[in-house]
Design a protein around this motif. Structure first.
Motif, PDB file in Angstrom:
ATOM      1  N   GLY A 143       8.792  24.881  -5.454  1.00 12.69           N
ATOM      2  CA  GLY A 143       8.456  24.918  -6.568  1.00 12.69           C
ATOM      3  C   GLY A 143      10.170  25.459  -7.504  1.00 12.69           C
ATOM      4  N   HIS A 144      10.617  26.429  -8.104  1.00 13.79           N
ATOM      5  CA  HIS A 144      12.307  27.113  -8.195  1.00 13.79           C
ATOM      6  C   HIS A 144      12.509  26.299  -9.983  1.00 13.79           C
ATOM      7  N   THR A 145      12.168  24.959  -9.888  1.00 13.03           N
ATOM      8  CA  THR A 145      11.896  24.696 -11.158  1.00 13.03           C
ATOM      9  C   THR A 145      11.278  24.590 -12.199  1.00 13.03           C
ATOM     10  N   PRO A 146      11.762  25.768 -13.165  1.00  6.44           N
ATOM     11  CA  PRO A 146       9.949  25.213 -13.903  1.00  6.44           C
ATOM     12  C   PRO A 146      10.064  24.084 -14.894  1.00  6.44           C
ATOM     13  N   MET A 147       8.771  23.131 -14.961  1.00  7.98           N
ATOM     14  CA  MET A 147       8.438  22.061 -15.825  1.00  7.98           C
ATOM     15  C   MET A 147       7.398  22.837 -16.937  1.00  7.98           C
ATOM     16  N   GLN A 148       7.482  22.386 -18.129  1.00  4.26           N
ATOM     17  CA  GLN A 148       5.900  22.060 -18.296  1.00  4.26           C
ATOM     18  C   GLN A 148       4.416  21.890 -17.883  1.00  4.26           C
ATOM     19  N   ASN A 149       4.346  20.308 -17.274  1.00  9.78           N
ATOM     20  CA  ASN A 149       3.724  20.196 -16.162  1.00  9.78           C
ATOM     21  C   ASN A 149       4.286  20.091 -15.065  1.00  9.78           C
ATOM     22  N   VAL A 150       3.014  19.722 -14.486  1.00 10.66           N
ATOM     23  CA  VAL A 150       3.509  18.932 -12.741  1.00 10.66           C
ATOM     24  C   VAL A 150       4.429  17.726 -12.489  1.00 10.66           C
ATOM     25  N   GLU A 151       4.839  17.952 -11.657  1.00  7.60           N
ATOM     26  CA  GLU A 151       5.686  16.382 -11.448  1.00  7.60           C
ATOM     27  C   GLU A 151       5.466  16.001 -10.352  1.00  7.60           C
ATOM     28  N   LEU A 152       5.092  15.115 -10.910  1.00  6.77           N
ATOM     29  CA  LEU A 152       4.611  14.253  -9.566  1.00  6.77           C
ATOM     30  C   LEU A 152       5.322  12.798  -9.018  1.00  6.77           C
ATOM     31  N   LEU A 153       5.754  12.553  -8.423  1.00  9.50           N
ATOM     32  CA  LEU A 153       7.396  11.470  -8.090  1.00  9.50           C
ATOM     33  C   LEU A 153       6.810  10.549  -6.745  1.00  9.50           C
ATOM     34  N   LYS A 154       7.128   9.726  -6.324  1.00  9.59           N
ATOM     35  CA  LYS A 154       7.125   9.062  -5.346  1.00  9.59           C
ATOM     36  C   LYS A 154       7.099   9.966  -3.607  1.00  9.59           C
ATOM     37  N   ASN A 155       8.493  10.635  -4.090  1.00  3.65           N
ATOM     38  CA  ASN A 155       8.921  11.506  -2.357  1.00  3.65           C
ATOM     39  C   ASN A 155       8.585  13.058  -2.834  1.00  3.65           C
ATOM     40  N   ARG A 156       8.435  13.445  -4.168  1.00  5.70           N
ATOM     41  CA  ARG A 156       7.855  15.357  -3.957  1.00  5.70           C
ATOM     42  C   ARG A 156       7.209  15.041  -5.677  1.00  5.70           C
ATOM     43  N   ILE A 157       6.654  16.442  -4.922  1.00  3.96           N
ATOM     44  CA  ILE A 157       5.679  17.397  -6.107  1.00  3.96           C
ATOM     45  C   ILE A 157       6.493  18.684  -6.716  1.00  3.96           C
ATOM     46  N   ASN A 158       6.611  18.503  -7.783  1.00  7.30           N
ATOM     47  CA  ASN A 158       6.958  20.550  -8.481  1.00  7.30           C
ATOM     48  C   ASN A 158       5.695  21.169  -8.825  1.00  7.30           C
ATOM     49  N   LEU A 159       5.222  21.707  -8.237  1.00  9.17           N
ATOM     50  CA  LEU A 159       4.674  22.555  -8.515  1.00  9.17           C
ATOM     51  C   LEU A 159       3.982  23.921  -9.547  1.00  9.17           C
ATOM     52  N   ASP A 160       6.118  24.281 -10.288  1.00  5.99           N
ATOM     53  CA  ASP A 160       6.491  25.067 -10.896  1.00  5.99           C
ATOM     54  C   ASP A 160       6.029  24.636 -12.511  1.00  5.99           C
ATOM     55  N   THR A 161       4.859  25.658 -13.084  1.00  5.60           N
ATOM     56  CA  THR A 161       5.048  24.839 -14.075  1.00  5.60           C
ATOM     57  C   THR A 161       5.174  25.944 -15.566  1.00  5.60           C
ATOM     58  N   ALA A 162       6.003  26.843 -15.160  1.00  6.72           N
ATOM     59  CA  ALA A 162       6.798  28.272 -15.961  1.00  6.72           C
ATOM     60  C   ALA A 162       5.553  29.173 -15.991  1.00  6.72           C
ATOM     61  N   CYS A 163       5.284  29.324 -15.364  1.00  9.52           N
ATOM     62  CA  CYS A 163       3.942  30.245 -15.230  1.00  9.52           C
ATOM     63  C   CYS A 163       4.831  31.534 -16.119  1.00  9.52           C
ATOM     64  N   VAL A 164       5.594  31.838 -15.399  1.00  9.95           N
ATOM     65  CA  VAL A 164       6.505  33.219 -15.843  1.00  9.95           C
ATOM     66  C   VAL A 164       7.070  33.177 -17.323  1.00  9.95           C
ATOM     67  N   TYR A 165       7.066  32.129 -17.765  1.00 11.33           N
ATOM     68  CA  TYR A 165       7.354  31.839 -19.208  1.00 11.33           C
ATOM     69  C   TYR A 165       6.743  31.550 -20.216  1.00 11.33           C
ATOM     70  N   GLY A 166       5.347  31.994 -19.524  1.00 10.07           N
ATOM     71  CA  GLY A 166       4.176  31.856 -20.700  1.00 10.07           C
ATOM     72  C   GLY A 166       3.333  31.066 -20.315  1.00 10.07           C
ATOM     73  N   ASN A 167       4.165  29.547 -19.247  1.00 12.73           N
ATOM     74  CA  ASN A 167       2.834  28.560 -19.146  1.00 12.73           C
ATOM     75  C   ASN A 167       2.230  28.641 -18.388  1.00 12.73           C
ATOM     76  N   LYS A 168       1.528  27.573 -17.702  1.00 16.55           N
ATOM     77  CA  LYS A 168       0.035  28.324 -16.470  1.00 16.55           C
ATOM     78  C   LYS A 168       0.741  28.228 -14.836  1.00 16.55           C
ATOM     79  N   LEU A 169      -0.290  28.595 -14.515  1.00 17.44           N
ATOM     80  CA  LEU A 169       0.317  28.897 -13.452  1.00 17.44           C
ATOM     81  C   LEU A 169      -0.709  27.645 -12.449  1.00 17.44           C
ATOM     82  N   THR A 170       0.019  26.762 -11.645  1.00 13.62           N
ATOM     83  CA  THR A 170      -0.823  25.527 -10.741  1.00 13.62           C
ATOM     84  C   THR A 170      -0.711  26.519  -9.506  1.00 13.62           C
ATOM     85  N   ALA A 171      -2.344  25.475  -8.949  1.00  9.20           N
ATOM     86  CA  ALA A 171      -2.469  25.447  -8.051  1.00  9.20           C
ATOM     87  C   ALA A 171      -2.623  24.215  -7.900  1.00  9.20           C
ATOM     88  N   MET A 172      -2.360  23.474  -5.769  1.00  8.33           N
ATOM     89  CA  MET A 172      -2.935  22.718  -5.512  1.00  8.33           C
ATOM     90  C   MET A 172      -3.512  22.341  -4.189  1.00  8.33           C
TER      91      MET A 172
END
Length: 169
Positions: free
Chosen positions: A140-169
């Protein structure tokens, strides 16, 4: 859970209560985040720069959530123990879970003592890395609009604290 249970709104106390309840009922793994680390610095080393960063980054809302009707701050000992007990990472056969990320080094060489700061704070060098770790990094740690799914990593921080959505996987 990937960390940052405090400083991210007015219900920090309730968030920790919920995680503690879930831990009693299920096999829950809660990881250390940089905001929890700052909270501990505030509690035990209040004259440090990190303690100041805690207040600057939303710590006043956290403290307010622990303030009773008489204006007295009451932080349950089990909440402090919870924050102290959090691990920097958790891994399975295929995934490596961490709050912020990891340096470009083999996972089996990483230790909390040597790489803990990276695991809580790393950002750009990790986000731009093309390094192929032996497991998929979930962070997590770095907020994004959507889940970031790459070949080497997945970022689940979808900026819930800034009014966006909370993501679970």
């Amino acid at each position: 859970f990937l960390g940052d249970y405090v400083d991210r709104g007015s219900n920090s106390r309730e968030v920790i209560e919920m995680i503690l309840t879930l831990k009693r009922l299920y096999n829950v793994v809660a990881l250390k985040g940089n905001h929890g680390e700052l909270f501990l610095k505030y509690l035990f080393e209040p004259h440090t720069q990190e303690a100041g960063m805690f207040i600057f980054n939303g710590g006043s809302a956290t403290i307010a959530s622990y303030t009773n009707a008489n204006g007295i701050i009451e932080i349950p000992p089990e909440h402090v123990e919870f924050l102290k007990s959090l691990q920097y990472f958790h891994q399975t056969a295929t995934h490596f879970f961490v709050h912020a990320g990891v340096p470009d080094e083999p996972l089996e060489e990483l230790t909390a003592e040597e790489h803990g700061h990276h695991m809580l704070w790393i950002r750009q060098e990790f986000l731009k890395s093309k390094f192929r770790w032996s497991k998929m990094i979930v962070h997590g740690h770095t907020p994004m609009q959507n889940v970031e799914l790459l070949k080497n990593r997945i970022n689940l921080d979808t900026a819930c604290v800034y009014g966006n959505k909370l993501t679970a996987m």
